[in-house]
Enzyme design. Structure first.
Site, mmCIF file in Angstrom:
data_model
loop_
_atom_site.group_PDB
_atom_site.id
_atom_site.type_symbol
_atom_site.label_atom_id
_atom_site.label_comp_id
_atom_site.label_asym_id
_atom_site.label_seq_id
_atom_site.Cartn_x
_atom_site.Cartn_y
_atom_site.Cartn_z
ATOM 1 N N LYS A 163 -15.496 -2.511 1.263
ATOM 2 C CA LYS A 163 -16.588 -1.540 1.106
ATOM 3 C C LYS A 163 -17.207 -1.615 -0.282
ATOM 4 O O LYS A 163 -16.493 -1.841 -1.270
ATOM 5 C CB LYS A 163 -16.079 -0.110 1.346
ATOM 6 N N HIS A 168 -19.647 2.565 1.176
ATOM 7 C CA HIS A 168 -18.529 3.509 1.247
ATOM 8 C C HIS A 168 -18.966 4.971 1.436
ATOM 9 O O HIS A 168 -18.386 5.709 2.217
ATOM 10 C CB HIS A 168 -17.674 3.371 -0.026
ATOM 11 N N TYR A 200 -10.570 0.836 -3.855
ATOM 12 C CA TYR A 200 -9.110 0.967 -3.738
ATOM 13 C C TYR A 200 -8.386 0.100 -4.771
ATOM 14 O O TYR A 200 -7.174 0.207 -4.934
ATOM 15 C CB TYR A 200 -8.609 0.571 -2.335
ATOM 16 N N ASP A 253 -8.345 -2.804 6.502
ATOM 17 C CA ASP A 253 -9.445 -2.033 5.921
ATOM 18 C C ASP A 253 -9.154 -1.747 4.457
ATOM 19 O O ASP A 253 -8.267 -0.971 4.124
ATOM 20 C CB ASP A 253 -9.589 -0.703 6.677
HETATM 21 P P1 NAD Z 1 -3.788 8.460 7.689
HETATM 22 O O1 NAD Z 1 -4.254 9.501 8.625
HETATM 23 O O2 NAD Z 1 -3.683 7.058 8.127
HETATM 24 O O3 NAD Z 1 -2.427 9.032 7.169
HETATM 25 C C1 NAD Z 1 -1.657 8.379 6.301
HETATM 26 C C2 NAD Z 1 -0.461 9.286 6.003
HETATM 27 O O4 NAD Z 1 0.265 9.549 7.202
HETATM 28 C C3 NAD Z 1 0.427 8.576 5.051
HETATM 29 O O5 NAD Z 1 0.785 9.512 4.061
HETATM 30 C C4 NAD Z 1 1.640 8.192 5.871
HETATM 31 O O6 NAD Z 1 2.791 8.448 5.149
HETATM 32 C C5 NAD Z 1 1.583 9.099 7.076
HETATM 33 N N1 NAD Z 1 1.943 8.405 8.320
HETATM 34 C C6 NAD Z 1 1.586 7.171 8.721
HETATM 35 N N2 NAD Z 1 2.095 6.871 9.928
HETATM 36 C C7 NAD Z 1 2.797 7.963 10.309
HETATM 37 C C8 NAD Z 1 3.564 8.277 11.451
HETATM 38 N N3 NAD Z 1 3.703 7.409 12.448
HETATM 39 N N4 NAD Z 1 4.162 9.498 11.516
HETATM 40 C C9 NAD Z 1 4.009 10.394 10.529
HETATM 41 N N5 NAD Z 1 3.303 10.167 9.410
HETATM 42 C C10 NAD Z 1 2.707 8.956 9.294
HETATM 43 O O7 NAD Z 1 -4.680 8.619 6.360
HETATM 44 P P2 NAD Z 1 -5.456 7.748 5.329
HETATM 45 O O8 NAD Z 1 -4.607 6.763 4.637
HETATM 46 O O9 NAD Z 1 -6.207 8.736 4.512
HETATM 47 O O10 NAD Z 1 -6.513 6.953 6.233
HETATM 48 C C11 NAD Z 1 -6.251 5.679 6.774
HETATM 49 C C12 NAD Z 1 -7.147 4.628 6.180
HETATM 50 O O11 NAD Z 1 -8.517 4.996 6.336
HETATM 51 C C13 NAD Z 1 -6.995 4.441 4.659
HETATM 52 O O12 NAD Z 1 -5.842 3.708 4.315
HETATM 53 C C14 NAD Z 1 -8.291 3.744 4.340
HETATM 54 O O13 NAD Z 1 -8.202 2.368 4.673
HETATM 55 C C15 NAD Z 1 -9.270 4.469 5.257
HETATM 56 N N6 NAD Z 1 -9.993 5.585 4.602
HETATM 57 C C16 NAD Z 1 -11.331 5.466 4.443
HETATM 58 C C17 NAD Z 1 -12.048 6.480 3.826
HETATM 59 C C18 NAD Z 1 -13.529 6.331 3.637
HETATM 60 O O14 NAD Z 1 -14.115 7.083 2.872
HETATM 61 N N7 NAD Z 1 -14.170 5.404 4.295
HETATM 62 C C19 NAD Z 1 -11.401 7.636 3.362
HETATM 63 C C20 NAD Z 1 -10.025 7.740 3.565
HETATM 64 C C21 NAD Z 1 -9.322 6.723 4.175
#
Ligand code: NAD
Length: 276
Positions: free
Chosen positions: A70, A103, A45, A40
């Protein structure tokens, strides 16, 4: 890998790899080696070229990969909704994406933009189209005009924001729900810490000999919600994929549902459209 079937008939992995803020190919390489097949990304990004590099060098056949990108808010605001997909495809090194999402619902343009998204679908450059951060009122508004029903709505969802009414509406409309920040995101460290040490999640983690992050991701899968956790740490990329040797009971799924506090850790779709 478990999959869901989109309203286009295409299958999409229930677990994908989110790449927000990922700045080199190393973690994507690890994810593809571990077995993730869905990635994704987004024009906003600024890492579509990096994703393109990783997928061109991984040796996995294109039809085994599921690539989402997106349309940015900037492109919507600047009248480039028609052309930004071509730029994304060039950066990704692809002829088409498996899923193309709007997005955010930029207030002045999102209805018109949906019609542009439909043209992208009809051109074959996007095998499926969908939305992101759409609230029920945004879905109701585009429904007045759509000839293609969105295949997906991607929105913030985790045990503190379970989004039940939105999920129910999506299902009624045959729109698949997808969670972003499933682990509480990377911005508010104390929120994530508090989420990952929640008593209910800790006791389930002990029962299944898993981590609380794995319990949350499995909760998504047991609900049929596509999750796209992000990590740059190889051990966590493995951990977040190691979910397919156990399942939560319906009572355990409900116990996690009950942790809802309607708490957003990310931006609110009512006000975020000025960014990206
Ligand atoms: P996430 O909930 O995936 O959290 C990521 C954070 O959690 C990172 O800082 C990482 O260090 C930590 N983490 C990952 N695995 C872990 C584990 N097993 N134990 C403990 N900590 C852990 O948050 P995100 O990156 O905000 O969201 C995931 C994806 O969603 C993004 O990379 C993106 O592709 C998408 N996204 C989309 C939108 C949108 O507006 N459509 C907004 C935010 C994110």
């Amino acid at each position: 890998m478990k999959t869901i079937t989109l309203n286009t008939g295409a299958k999409m992995p229930l677990l994908g790899f989110g790449v927000f803020k990922i700045e080199d190919t190393s973690s994507i390489d690890v994810a593809l080696e571990v077995g993730y097949r869905s990635i994704d990304t987004a024009a906003a990004y600024a890492n579509e070229e990096i994703v393109g590099k990783a997928i061109s060098s991984c040796g996995i056949p294109r039809d085994e990969l599921f690539i989402t990108t997106k349309l940015s808010n900037t492109a919507q605001r600047e009248g480039r909704a028609e052309t930004e997909l071509d730029e994304s495809l060039e950066k990704l090194g692809l002829d088409c994406v498996d899923l193309y999402l709007m997005h955010w619902p930029v207030p002045e343009t999102y209805v018109q933009t949906w019609l542009t998204m439909e043209r992208h679908f009809k051109s074959g450059k996007a095998k499926a189209i969908g939305v992101s951060n759409f609230l029920p009122r945004h879905i109701a508004e585009i429904k007045k005009h759509w000839s293609v029903i969105p295949a997906m709505n991607q929105f913030e969802m985790h045990p503190r924001l379970t989004q039940k009414p939105l999920i129910e509406l999506c299902r009624t409309e045959t729109i698949a729900p997808q969670s972003w920040s499933p682990l509480g995101g990377g911005k508010d460290f104390s929120f994530k810490e508090q989420l990952l040490t929640d008593d209910v999640l800790v006791s389930l983690a002990k029962k299944y000999n898993k981590t609380t992050a794995q319990i949350i991701l499995r909760w998504n899968i047991d609900l049929g919600i596509v999750a796209i956790p992000k990590s740059v740490t190889p051990a966590r990329i493995h951990e977040n994929f190691d979910l397919f040797d156990f399942a939560l009971t319906p009572e355990e799924v409900s116990a996690i549902d009950a942790l809802n506090q309607d708490h957003r850790t990310g931006p609110d779709p009512e006000s975020f459209h000025n960014f990206f």
